[in-house]
Design a protein around this motif. Structure first.
Motif, PDB file in Angstrom:
ATOM      1  N   LYS A 100      25.813  35.358 -12.861  1.00  0.00           N
ATOM      2  CA  LYS A 100      25.823  34.372 -11.795  1.00  0.00           C
ATOM      3  C   LYS A 100      26.872  33.313 -12.141  1.00  0.00           C
ATOM      4  CE  LYS A 100      22.731  31.242  -9.346  1.00  0.00           C
ATOM      5  NZ  LYS A 100      21.368  30.708  -9.340  1.00  0.00           N
ATOM      6  N   ASN A 102      28.376  29.806 -10.771  1.00  0.00           N
ATOM      7  CA  ASN A 102      28.244  28.678  -9.855  1.00  0.00           C
ATOM      8  C   ASN A 102      29.465  27.787 -10.017  1.00  0.00           C
ATOM      9  OD1 ASN A 102      25.613  29.195  -8.760  1.00  0.00           O
ATOM     10  ND2 ASN A 102      24.798  28.624 -10.746  1.00  0.00           N
ATOM     11  N   TYR A 104      30.316  24.130  -9.029  1.00  0.00           N
ATOM     12  CA  TYR A 104      29.767  22.878  -8.513  1.00  0.00           C
ATOM     13  C   TYR A 104      30.883  21.853  -8.391  1.00  0.00           C
ATOM     14  CZ  TYR A 104      25.256  24.837  -9.925  1.00  0.00           C
ATOM     15  OH  TYR A 104      24.166  25.641 -10.098  1.00  0.00           O
ATOM     16  N   ASP A 112      30.278  23.370  -2.958  1.00  0.00           N
ATOM     17  CA  ASP A 112      29.714  24.217  -4.014  1.00  0.00           C
ATOM     18  C   ASP A 112      29.704  25.676  -3.562  1.00  0.00           C
ATOM     19  OD1 ASP A 112      29.250  21.869  -5.335  1.00  0.00           O
ATOM     20  OD2 ASP A 112      27.068  21.937  -5.177  1.00  0.00           O
ATOM     21  N   GLN A 113      29.871  26.585  -4.537  1.00  0.00           N
ATOM     22  CA  GLN A 113      29.808  28.017  -4.251  1.00  0.00           C
ATOM     23  C   GLN A 113      29.003  28.718  -5.335  1.00  0.00           C
ATOM     24  OE1 GLN A 113      33.374  30.107  -2.981  1.00  0.00           O
ATOM     25  NE2 GLN A 113      34.477  28.156  -2.857  1.00  0.00           N
ATOM     26  N   THR A 114      28.222  29.695  -4.937  1.00  0.00           N
ATOM     27  CA  THR A 114      27.482  30.541  -5.867  1.00  0.00           C
ATOM     28  C   THR A 114      27.959  31.967  -5.663  1.00  0.00           C
ATOM     29  OG1 THR A 114      25.564  29.093  -5.814  1.00  0.00           O
ATOM     30  CG2 THR A 114      25.207  31.340  -6.554  1.00  0.00           C
ATOM     31  N   ASN A 116      27.612  36.022  -7.209  1.00  0.00           N
ATOM     32  CA  ASN A 116      27.008  37.038  -8.066  1.00  0.00           C
ATOM     33  C   ASN A 116      28.093  38.030  -8.464  1.00  0.00           C
ATOM     34  OD1 ASN A 116      24.317  36.127  -8.123  1.00  0.00           O
ATOM     35  ND2 ASN A 116      24.030  36.903  -6.056  1.00  0.00           N
TER      36      ASN A 116
END
Length: 165
Positions: A100, A102, A104, A112-114, A116
């Motif tokens: 994962k 992230n 920030y 913000d982006q996350t 996978n």
């Protein structure tokens, strides 16, 4: 006997001067209240107590990454948004099927982006960003067992080296 004609009150400069000063102050105050309400600060968490308790869990995950001698080389393609991560660690590391990542933004939560990342080979991961990040970000690479992070100004020149600190 001469009488001078008295002007009405609304024809005197000082009356309007005294009325306009508080009026400008009121209009300015209303503008600042409007600006404060429309541009709320997203940095402050509503559940600050729970966030404070979770810091200890993050420290334990950083310690695990440090013990495993984790190191990541991250390549962010600014044009296509592709992310390539190459992981290195001690010999007994079991590489997970996904990581994962992230991103920030330090002041604007909407940026913000996350992501996978999926494994393409042992220790090699790939993912796709929705849009290229620009500005000062905290990169947070983690699994359920370990965690690494770094503050960086994006877009970065070349590769980004991330290690357990």
């Amino acid at each position: 006997m001469s009488t001078t004609a008295q002007r009405p009150w609304y024809r005197h400069f000082w009356v309007w001067f005294i009325i306009v000063l508080p009026f400008i102050s009121i209009v300015g105050s209303l503008y600042f209240v409007y600006t404060a309400v429309v541009n709320r600060d997203d940095v402050v968490s509503g559940d600050w107590y729970q966030d404070g308790k979770s810091i200890n869990e993050d420290f334990a995950r950083v310690d695990v990454a440090r013990e495993l001698n984790m190191h990541a080389n991250i390549i962010l393609d600014d044009i296509s948004g592709e992310v390539l991560v190459s992981m290195q660690g001690s010999k007994d590391v079991q590489w997970p099927a996904s990581l994962k990542l992230n991103l920030y933004h330090v002041t604007q939560k909407v940026r913000d982006q996350t992501l996978n990342l999926t494994a393409v080979s042992p220790g090699e991961y790939r993912g796709q960003l929705a849009k290229a990040p620009v500005g000062f970000y905290t990169l947070d690479l983690s699994t359920s067992d370990w965690h690494m992070s770094k503050d960086i100004n994006l877009p970065a020149d070349g590769n980004i080296d991330l290690s357990a600190q």
